[in-house]
Each structure stands twice: as structure tokens, then as C-alpha cells.
Design a protein around this motif. Structure first.
Motif, short mmCIF file in Angstrom:
data_model
loop_
_atom_site.label_atom_id
_atom_site.label_comp_id
_atom_site.label_asym_id
_atom_site.label_seq_id
_atom_site.Cartn_x
_atom_site.Cartn_y
_atom_site.Cartn_z
N SER A 1 45.64 66.30 9.67
CA SER A 1 45.03 67.10 10.73
C SER A 1 43.51 66.99 10.58
O SER A 1 42.99 67.08 9.47
N GLY A 2 42.82 66.73 11.66
CA GLY A 2 41.36 66.59 11.62
C GLY A 2 40.87 65.20 11.27
O GLY A 2 39.67 64.95 11.19
N ALA A 3 41.82 64.27 11.08
CA ALA A 3 41.43 62.90 10.70
C ALA A 3 40.72 62.18 11.85
O ALA A 3 39.93 61.26 11.62
N GLY A 4 41.06 62.58 13.08
CA GLY A 4 40.44 61.93 14.24
C GLY A 4 41.44 61.17 15.12
O GLY A 4 41.05 60.35 15.95
N LYS A 5 42.72 61.46 14.98
CA LYS A 5 43.75 60.75 15.76
C LYS A 5 43.54 60.93 17.26
O LYS A 5 43.47 59.96 18.01
N SER A 6 43.45 62.20 17.70
CA SER A 6 43.29 62.47 19.14
C SER A 6 41.97 61.91 19.65
O SER A 6 41.91 61.34 20.74
N THR A 7 40.93 62.06 18.85
CA THR A 7 39.59 61.61 19.26
C THR A 7 39.56 60.09 19.45
O THR A 7 39.12 59.60 20.49
N ARG B 1 35.56 69.29 8.49
CA ARG B 1 35.52 69.31 9.97
C ARG B 1 36.25 70.56 10.49
O ARG B 1 35.73 71.28 11.31
N LYS C 1 39.93 73.37 14.21
CA LYS C 1 40.86 74.42 14.67
C LYS C 1 40.95 75.57 13.67
O LYS C 1 41.73 76.50 13.88
N ALA D 1 33.14 55.97 9.57
CA ALA D 1 32.78 55.15 10.73
C ALA D 1 32.68 56.01 11.98
O ALA D 1 33.29 57.07 12.06
N1 LIG Z 1 34.90 59.13 13.38
C1 LIG Z 1 34.55 60.41 13.44
N2 LIG Z 1 33.35 60.79 12.96
C2 LIG Z 1 32.98 62.09 12.99
N3 LIG Z 1 33.73 63.09 13.50
C3 LIG Z 1 34.91 62.76 14.00
C4 LIG Z 1 35.38 61.42 14.01
N4 LIG Z 1 36.62 61.41 14.57
C5 LIG Z 1 36.90 62.69 14.89
N5 LIG Z 1 35.87 63.50 14.57
C6 LIG Z 1 35.83 64.96 14.74
O1 LIG Z 1 36.81 65.48 13.85
C7 LIG Z 1 37.48 66.58 14.45
C8 LIG Z 1 38.98 66.37 14.39
O2 LIG Z 1 39.33 65.28 15.23
P1 LIG Z 1 40.73 65.26 16.02
O3 LIG Z 1 40.95 66.51 16.76
O4 LIG Z 1 40.72 63.99 16.79
O5 LIG Z 1 41.75 65.16 14.80
P2 LIG Z 1 43.33 64.97 14.83
O6 LIG Z 1 43.62 63.92 13.82
O7 LIG Z 1 43.80 64.75 16.21
O8 LIG Z 1 43.83 66.35 14.27
P3 LIG Z 1 45.18 67.21 14.62
O9 LIG Z 1 46.31 66.55 13.87
O10 LIG Z 1 44.89 68.57 14.09
O11 LIG Z 1 45.36 67.19 16.10
C9 LIG Z 1 36.91 66.74 15.85
O12 LIG Z 1 35.97 67.78 15.84
C10 LIG Z 1 36.27 65.41 16.13
O13 LIG Z 1 35.17 65.53 16.99
#
Ligand SMILES: Nc1ncnc2c1ncn2[C@@H]1O[C@H](COP(=O)(O)OP(=O)(O)OP(=O)(O)O)[C@@H](O)[C@H]1O
Ligand SMILES: [Mg+2]
Length: 206
Positions: free
Chosen positions: A42-48, A147, A150, A186
Motif C-alpha cells: 500500500s502506498g507503493a504507487g500502483k494506482s499512480t 508517504r 490514506k 524514480a
Molecule cells: N514515484 C513516486 N514518487 C513519489 N511519490 C509517489 C510516486 N508514486 C506514487 N507516489 C505517491 O505515493 C502515494 C501512494 O501512491 P498510490 O496511491 O498510487 O499507492 P498504491 O500502491 O495505489 O496504494 P494502495 O494499495 O493503498 O492503493 C501517493 O500520494 C502518490 O502521489
């Protein structure tokens, strides 16, 4: 019957092959369908990253669909909880939906923590060889926790959420992901470029 179709237990349930098929739909869309399965903490950046990649693919004229974690739990899987059995059923349904969408000729992106190797393998096995691309969004736990958009890690550390992946529930990292993103250091734009390069190499897009 197409590849990777499991026969039904009941012999009276018979697969009907239609003339307008996956190959036709893929050709029409000028792309090779696939499922890009983003996995990571969670928070790794998958959705982003998946969202930004989808935007780039759309700009390039490709046809996509993004299945994102919690969104699916509002509808298709709203009857499921977080027990081991329900998590497995959640992933199975998502896998079947992703497969239908790939059959529609789409490049499907999915963004689920999907912490267990076995459940990711279950989806891989639903799809023909080469159509399942595991994308490991590899961000160190410390960075994810920093990060914490949530506030979930904070709650997990306080014991308000149990069985939270990375804290008191195991995340099983992919052993041989098709795409390995070192996502802690990155930028999102760089990670999107790496995904695009891989899609080109695999001739999914031109
Ligand atoms: N490469 C990156 N560099 C810096 N910040 C990032 C990067 N990718 C994502 N973020 C930030 O990290 C946070 C978490 O990203 P995101 O919501 O995409 O995670 P997730 O893997 O989808 O988590 P979850 O499983 O909880 O849905 C967000 O605030 C996003 O803006
Ligand atoms: Mg997400």
C-alpha cells in the motif's frame, strides 16, 4: 474454445465460439491485449503509475481499462470481506473480469496489493502465455510508510487495523516479474516510460 478457457464441471454448460473474436477485436484496436498486473505494498504507487500509464496509452491512441483496488470493492466484490477466503475470491473475480476485458481487445491495467504469490499465479493461469505481465512496484516499506496518504500505516502501527500488509501480514514479492519498477527513487514519468518500453519490446504496442 479459446486458450485458457477452463471447461465447466457441468457438461451441459457448453462454450459457444463467436465469429467476432479476440483476434479481430485486437486487430481493430491495433494492439495486442494483455493484463498488466501491478502489485506492491500500500502506498507503493500502483494506482499512480497505472493511472499515468493509462493516460499516456490513451494519448497514443490505445484502448485500455484500469481496474483499481478499492473501486472494485464498491461494486463487483462488495459482498466480500478480508478473510483469506474472501481475498482469494476477490482476486479470482478481478482476474476473470480482466480476462474478459483482454478478450475485448483491451490493454488492462490492475492495481491491487495482491500480496500472495499464489493468488497472482491464479490470475496468470487464467490467461494465455505472454498476456499476463506482472509489474512489481517495488517501493521500500519505509518510503510507503512515510508517504501514507490514506493514514493506513499509522492506524496499523496503532493496532487499529489488523493484518495490514507489510506490518503484521506478509507481502510476498514477485520472484520473476515481467516488469520490475524500483519505484522508491524514480519519478512517476520515468516509471511510465519503463512500462512503455517494455510494452513495445513485447510488441503489445508499436
Ligand atoms: N514515484 C513516486 N514518487 C513519489 N511519490 C509517489 C510516486 N508514486 C506514487 N507516489 C505517491 O505515493 C502515494 C501512494 O501512491 P498510490 O496511491 O498510487 O499507492 P498504491 O500502491 O495505489 O496504494 P494502495 O494499495 O493503498 O492503493 C501517493 O500520494 C502518490 O502521489
Ligand atoms: Mg491504489
Amino acid at each position: 474454445m479459446t486458450a485458457a478457457v477452463q471447461p465447466h464441471d457441468d457438461e451441459n454448460v457448453v462454450w459457444h465460439s463467436h465469429q467476432t473474436d479476440k483476434a479481430f477485436r485486437a486487430k481493430q484496436k491495433k494492439q495486442k491485449p494483455c493484463v498488466m498486473w501491478f502489485t506492491g505494498l500500500s502506498g507503493a504507487g500502483k494506482s499512480t503509475v497505472a493511472g499515468a500509464l493509462e493516460s499516456r496509452l490513451a494519448e497514443l491512441g490505445h484502448h485500455t481499462y484500469l481496474l483499481d483496488g478499492d473501486n472494485v470493492r464498491h461494486g463487483l466484490c462488495r459482498d466480500l470481506g478480508f478473510s483469506t477466503e474472501d481475498r482469494r475470491e476477490n482476486i479470482r473475480r478481478i482476474g476473470e473480469v480482466a480476462k474478459l476485458m483482454a478478450d475485448a481487445g483491451l490493454i488492462v491495467l490492475s492495481a491491487f496489493i495482491s500480496p500472495h504469490r499464489q493468488e497472482r499465479q491464479l490470475v496468470r493461469d487464467l490467461l494465455p502465455e505472454g498476456e499476463f505481465l506482472e509489474v512489481f512496484v517495488d517501493t521500500p516499506l519505509a518510503e510507503c510508510e512515510k508517504r501514507d496518504p490514506k493514514g493506513l500505516y499509522k492506524k496499523a502501527r496503532a493496532g487499529e487495523i489488523k493484518q495490514f500488509t507489510g506490518i503484521d501480514s506478509e507481502y510476498q514479492a514477485p520472484e520473476l516479474p515481467e516488469i520490475h519498477l524500483q519505484a522508491g527513487e524514480a519519478s512517476v514519468a520515468e516509471l511510465v516510460e519503463l512500462c512503455l518500453e517494455s510494452l513495445k519490446q513485447r510488441q503489445i504496442i508499436r
